[in-house]
Design a protein around this motif. Structure first.
Motif, mmCIF file in Angstrom:
data_model
loop_
_atom_site.group_PDB
_atom_site.id
_atom_site.type_symbol
_atom_site.label_atom_id
_atom_site.label_comp_id
_atom_site.label_asym_id
_atom_site.label_seq_id
_atom_site.Cartn_x
_atom_site.Cartn_y
_atom_site.Cartn_z
ATOM 1 N N LYS A 108 0.835 -1.353 -0.041
ATOM 2 C CA LYS A 108 -0.225 -0.031 0.350
ATOM 3 C C LYS A 108 1.110 0.705 -0.044
ATOM 4 O O LYS A 108 0.751 2.049 -1.136
ATOM 5 N N MET A 109 1.554 1.393 0.577
ATOM 6 C CA MET A 109 2.738 2.491 0.853
ATOM 7 C C MET A 109 3.500 2.890 -0.275
ATOM 8 O O MET A 109 3.522 3.362 -0.367
ATOM 9 N N SER A 110 4.025 1.542 -0.940
ATOM 10 C CA SER A 110 5.002 1.820 -2.437
ATOM 11 C C SER A 110 4.484 2.355 -3.546
ATOM 12 O O SER A 110 3.786 3.229 -4.707
ATOM 13 N N LEU A 111 2.867 1.916 -3.574
ATOM 14 C CA LEU A 111 1.667 2.258 -4.382
ATOM 15 C C LEU A 111 0.927 3.520 -4.408
ATOM 16 O O LEU A 111 1.695 4.503 -5.397
ATOM 17 N N ARG A 112 1.207 4.219 -3.226
ATOM 18 C CA ARG A 112 0.987 5.392 -2.069
ATOM 19 C C ARG A 112 1.482 5.747 -3.160
ATOM 20 O O ARG A 112 1.071 7.284 -3.882
ATOM 21 N N PHE A 113 3.322 5.969 -2.930
ATOM 22 C CA PHE A 113 4.319 6.832 -3.431
ATOM 23 C C PHE A 113 4.990 6.695 -4.536
ATOM 24 O O PHE A 113 6.280 6.978 -4.834
ATOM 25 N N ILE A 114 4.033 5.702 -5.318
ATOM 26 C CA ILE A 114 4.825 5.001 -6.974
ATOM 27 C C ILE A 114 5.518 6.220 -7.191
ATOM 28 O O ILE A 114 6.484 6.812 -7.833
ATOM 29 N N TYR A 115 5.235 7.484 -7.621
ATOM 30 C CA TYR A 115 4.517 8.606 -8.314
ATOM 31 C C TYR A 115 5.669 9.918 -8.265
ATOM 32 O O TYR A 115 5.608 10.824 -7.949
ATOM 33 N N ILE A 116 6.173 9.775 -6.354
ATOM 34 C CA ILE A 116 6.691 10.894 -6.024
ATOM 35 C C ILE A 116 7.729 10.526 -5.432
ATOM 36 O O ILE A 116 8.521 9.664 -5.072
ATOM 37 N N ASN A 117 9.031 11.459 -5.832
ATOM 38 C CA ASN A 117 9.983 11.586 -5.958
ATOM 39 C C ASN A 117 10.986 11.440 -4.416
ATOM 40 O O ASN A 117 9.771 12.651 -3.608
ATOM 41 N N LEU A 118 11.567 11.388 -4.385
ATOM 42 C CA LEU A 118 12.779 11.786 -3.367
ATOM 43 C C LEU A 118 12.581 13.489 -3.254
ATOM 44 O O LEU A 118 13.042 13.769 -3.773
ATOM 45 N N PRO A 119 13.238 14.349 -2.570
ATOM 46 C CA PRO A 119 12.940 15.264 -2.118
ATOM 47 C C PRO A 119 14.587 15.839 -3.083
ATOM 48 O O PRO A 119 14.757 16.485 -3.934
ATOM 49 N N ILE A 120 15.692 15.393 -3.296
ATOM 50 C CA ILE A 120 16.818 15.569 -3.441
ATOM 51 C C ILE A 120 17.455 14.644 -4.936
ATOM 52 O O ILE A 120 17.424 15.273 -5.541
ATOM 53 N N ILE A 121 17.028 12.854 -4.349
ATOM 54 C CA ILE A 121 17.678 12.489 -5.858
ATOM 55 C C ILE A 121 15.855 12.223 -6.425
ATOM 56 O O ILE A 121 15.289 11.737 -5.854
ATOM 57 N N PRO A 122 16.631 12.328 -7.669
ATOM 58 C CA PRO A 122 15.196 11.160 -8.537
ATOM 59 C C PRO A 122 14.994 10.458 -8.906
ATOM 60 O O PRO A 122 14.922 9.343 -9.637
ATOM 61 N N ILE A 123 14.351 9.326 -7.185
ATOM 62 C CA ILE A 123 13.942 8.075 -7.541
ATOM 63 C C ILE A 123 12.885 7.934 -6.539
ATOM 64 O O ILE A 123 13.086 8.425 -5.723
ATOM 65 N N SER A 124 11.779 7.265 -6.638
ATOM 66 C CA SER A 124 10.419 7.562 -6.994
ATOM 67 C C SER A 124 10.660 6.934 -5.307
ATOM 68 O O SER A 124 11.023 6.051 -5.419
ATOM 69 N N GLN A 125 9.727 7.616 -4.343
ATOM 70 C CA GLN A 125 9.529 6.478 -2.781
ATOM 71 C C GLN A 125 8.952 5.476 -3.296
ATOM 72 O O GLN A 125 9.191 4.874 -2.287
ATOM 73 N N GLY A 126 8.097 5.602 -4.112
ATOM 74 C CA GLY A 126 7.866 3.869 -4.159
ATOM 75 C C GLY A 126 8.628 2.345 -4.007
ATOM 76 O O GLY A 126 8.188 1.685 -3.852
#
Length: 163
Positions: A108-126
């Protein structure tokens, strides 16, 4: 099934070693650049944190698969052989339930944050959080095999006594 699980174990250990080495390199570079060159990296704290998280979850999954996770054995020493067998079954089922919760809430957490990148590194939080359900899935698969072995052996032989 055991061959498949051993292959995943090797993969998880390799990825965990790579993450640990990456963590060590990033932290060492950060210390050098911050205190020697006085030019700190902006991204190093974030990278080190998530490399450590991945190494920890992958390593914990392997520990669960090998049944090398911590356990409290005080009660076990006072039980009969059959009581120890029942306690071992209960313990495995409890860890399976925990791993299932990791899969459910981690997904659930991965899918919720899949389109949100980390603040500094351009990697998906998902992607970062995907290690939670992955390690939970590996734990469930491994523990189902362990549980079948415990149940088929019966109370005469405890799984924890087998190498």
């Amino acid at each position: 099934m055991l061959k498949f699980l051993r292959g995943i174990e090797v993969l998880f250990l390799s990825l965990s070693a790579i993450c640990t080495a990456g963590f060590l390199v990033v932290v060492s570079l950060q210390v050098f650049y911050r205190f020697v060159l006085e030019l700190p990296f902006v991204w190093s704290e974030e990278a080190a944190r998530y490399l450590f998280v991945w190494a920890a979850f992958l390593g914990a999954a392997v520990a669960i698969g090998r049944r090398e996770h911590f356990s409290i054995t005080l009660l076990k020493t006072y039980l009969t052989r059959r009581g120890q067998w029942v306690l071992e079954i209960f313990g495995v089922i409890l860890v399976i339930v925990f791993c299932l919760l990791m899969i459910w809430f981690g997904s659930k957490m991965s899918l919720r944050f899949i389109y949100i990148n980390l603040p500094i590194i351009p990697i998906s939080q998902g992607f970062i959080y995907s290690v939670i359900p992955l390690s939970g899935l590996y734990g469930v698969l491994h523990l189902v095999v362990v549980l079948r072995s415990i149940l088929s052996n019966g109370p005469g032989t405890l799984e924890s006594e087998n190498p």
